[in-house]
Design an enzyme around this catalytic site. Structure first.
Site, short mmCIF file in Angstrom:
data_model
loop_
_atom_site.label_atom_id
_atom_site.label_comp_id
_atom_site.label_asym_id
_atom_site.label_seq_id
_atom_site.Cartn_x
_atom_site.Cartn_y
_atom_site.Cartn_z
N GLU A 20 17.73 47.06 -0.73
CA GLU A 20 16.42 46.41 -0.61
C GLU A 20 16.56 44.89 -0.65
OE1 GLU A 20 13.51 47.63 0.15
OE2 GLU A 20 14.03 49.74 0.01
N ASN A 22 15.89 42.35 2.51
CA ASN A 22 14.94 41.24 2.44
C ASN A 22 15.53 39.95 2.99
OD1 ASN A 22 12.80 42.66 1.46
ND2 ASN A 22 12.98 41.94 -0.66
N ARG A 26 6.57 47.15 7.53
CA ARG A 26 7.06 46.91 6.17
C ARG A 26 5.99 47.40 5.21
NH1 ARG A 26 12.19 46.44 5.95
NH2 ARG A 26 12.72 46.10 8.11
P1 ATP Z 1 9.59 46.62 2.38
O1 ATP Z 1 10.64 46.10 1.44
O2 ATP Z 1 8.79 47.72 1.77
O3 ATP Z 1 10.16 46.96 3.73
P2 ATP Z 1 8.74 43.89 2.27
O4 ATP Z 1 10.14 43.48 2.50
O5 ATP Z 1 7.69 43.09 2.96
O6 ATP Z 1 8.54 45.43 2.66
P3 ATP Z 1 9.24 43.32 -0.51
O7 ATP Z 1 10.67 43.62 -0.33
O8 ATP Z 1 8.58 43.78 -1.77
O9 ATP Z 1 8.38 43.91 0.70
O10 ATP Z 1 9.03 41.75 -0.39
C1 ATP Z 1 7.71 41.21 -0.49
C2 ATP Z 1 7.59 39.93 0.30
O11 ATP Z 1 8.38 38.90 -0.30
C3 ATP Z 1 8.06 40.00 1.75
O12 ATP Z 1 7.08 40.52 2.62
C4 ATP Z 1 8.40 38.53 2.04
O13 ATP Z 1 7.25 37.80 2.37
C5 ATP Z 1 8.90 38.03 0.69
N1 ATP Z 1 10.38 38.03 0.58
C6 ATP Z 1 11.15 38.96 -0.03
N2 ATP Z 1 12.44 38.61 -0.01
C7 ATP Z 1 12.52 37.43 0.61
C8 ATP Z 1 13.58 36.52 0.94
N3 ATP Z 1 14.85 36.79 0.60
N4 ATP Z 1 13.28 35.37 1.59
C9 ATP Z 1 12.00 35.08 1.94
N5 ATP Z 1 10.95 35.88 1.66
C10 ATP Z 1 11.19 37.04 1.01
MG MG Z 2 11.69 44.35 1.44
#
Ligand code: ATP
Ligand code: MG
Length: 148
Positions: free
Chosen positions: A54, A58, A114
């Site tokens: 995960e 990200n 997502r």
């Molecule tokens: P999913 O993981 O369920 O596919 P997601 O990636 O959108 O969906 P999260 O992993 O909980 O959900 O992350 C939430 C939000 O935080 C993301 O939509 C993004 O905007 C931001 N985010 C997370 N990791 C990063 C990162 N490494 N750099 C920039 N923004 C990030």
């Molecule tokens: Mg994610």
């Protein structure tokens, strides 16, 4: 964590990867292989793999970074506790509102299917999760898993 001062680092590793989705499975498998030195249960290994997946996903999907840095430490506290600390750093855009990003179902990419559950999954599969902005740019995700 209790007894931070008595924590003894018994091994460490650092891995820098191109932020490409093909490296997600390499990252989780490598961390699992490293953690195996502490003889975790299969469930614990699976939890680690899911959380690393995960976090790396990200970086690949959201960060606009060229590379991802994965740092791991295996530690012990006397004969009481043992586990792994994992820090995953990217050098991308960072997160504007970390508190919001940590909320279940919060995503900035709903149109890309997502679900906004990545951080929630990391939180529930690991014993601790800390998300911070990098000093100059990017995001730093620190996770700890204690082995039974
Ligand atoms: P999913 O993981 O369920 O596919 P997601 O990636 O959108 O969906 P999260 O992993 O909980 O959900 O992350 C939430 C939000 O935080 C993301 O939509 C993004 O905007 C931001 N985010 C997370 N990791 C990063 C990162 N490494 N750099 C920039 N923004 C990030
Ligand atoms: Mg994610």
């Amino acid at each position: 964590m209790k007894g931070e001062k008595m924590k003894k680092i018994i091994n460490s590793m650092k891995l820098e990867l191109a932020a490409e989705s093909i490296n997600e499975s390499f990252a989780r498998t490598t961390v699992a292989a490293f953690a195996a030195q502490l003889d975790p249960t299969l469930d614990e290994v699976n939890d680690l793999k899911t959380a690393v997946s995960e976090a790396v996903t990200n970086c690949v999907v959201h960060a606009s970074t060229k590379s991802v840095l994965i740092e791991c430490q295996l530690w012990k506290i006397a004969d009481k506790e043992r586990g792994i600390s994992i820090t995953i750093t990217d050098f991308g855009v960072g997160i504007q509102n970390i508190e919001k990003a940590l909320e279940p179902f919060y995503t900035t990419k709903p149109h890309e299917e997502r679900s906004g559950m990545g951080f929630t999954v990391m939180q529930s599969f690991m014993d601790s999760l800390k998300v911070q902005n990098g000093k100059k740019c990017g995001t730093v995700v620190e996770m700890i898993k204690v082995f039974a």
